[in-house]
Write a protein that holds these residues in place. Structure first.
Motif, short mmCIF file in Angstrom:
data_model
loop_
_atom_site.label_atom_id
_atom_site.label_comp_id
_atom_site.label_asym_id
_atom_site.label_seq_id
_atom_site.Cartn_x
_atom_site.Cartn_y
_atom_site.Cartn_z
N UNK A 1 35.01 99.78 101.77
CA UNK A 1 33.81 100.10 101.45
C UNK A 1 33.41 100.94 102.11
N UNK A 2 32.97 101.90 102.85
CA UNK A 2 32.36 102.56 104.20
C UNK A 2 30.62 102.07 103.89
N UNK A 3 29.86 101.86 102.71
CA UNK A 3 28.87 102.01 102.61
C UNK A 3 28.08 101.69 101.03
N UNK A 4 27.50 100.89 100.94
CA UNK A 4 27.29 100.74 99.51
C UNK A 4 25.66 100.74 99.00
N UNK A 5 24.91 101.17 97.84
CA UNK A 5 23.61 100.90 98.04
C UNK A 5 23.24 101.31 96.31
N UNK A 6 22.18 101.19 96.43
CA UNK A 6 21.83 101.11 94.14
C UNK A 6 22.40 102.87 93.50
N UNK A 7 22.42 103.75 94.99
CA UNK A 7 22.79 105.33 94.52
C UNK A 7 24.15 105.33 94.11
N UNK B 1 37.35 109.85 102.05
CA UNK B 1 36.16 109.37 101.77
C UNK B 1 35.82 109.90 100.35
N UNK B 2 35.36 108.90 99.39
CA UNK B 2 35.02 109.72 98.38
C UNK B 2 33.18 108.65 98.09
N UNK B 3 32.65 109.92 97.91
CA UNK B 3 31.60 109.31 97.07
C UNK B 3 31.01 109.51 96.05
N UNK B 4 30.99 107.90 95.24
CA UNK B 4 30.90 107.73 93.36
C UNK B 4 29.16 107.72 93.83
N UNK B 5 28.80 108.54 92.57
CA UNK B 5 26.82 108.21 92.37
C UNK B 5 26.81 107.25 91.41
#
Length: 77
Positions: free
Chosen positions: A49-55, A69-73
């Protein structure tokens, strides 16, 4: 060019956005947070986990000298 072996869920919403089912495990290793995701398989089987927020959540895996890198929305209702 070589690519890592992986399979990803083929579930999509009505707007053709890819749907991941769930995070199946969360764990810490050497002070870093990792997750395993159902329907996401790779040689390493864990993503940092590099970064996480509500979005969104940004996950990373390193394989040899390459970084992916994988960006999950999140699903917005």
């Amino acid at each position: 060019m070589d690519y890592p072996e992986m399979t990803v869920s083929t579930k999509y919403d009505s707007d053709r956005n890819h749907l991941m089912t769930e995070i199946t495990e969360v764990f810490e290793n050497n002070g870093k947070l990792f997750v395993k995701i159902n329907d996401f398989k790779s040689k390493t089987n864990a993503l940092q986990v590099i970064r996480a927020n509500e979005n969104q959540i940004v996950l990373m895996k390193q394989l040899n000298n390459k970084i992916y890198n994988y960006i999950l929305l999140t699903e917005k209702k």
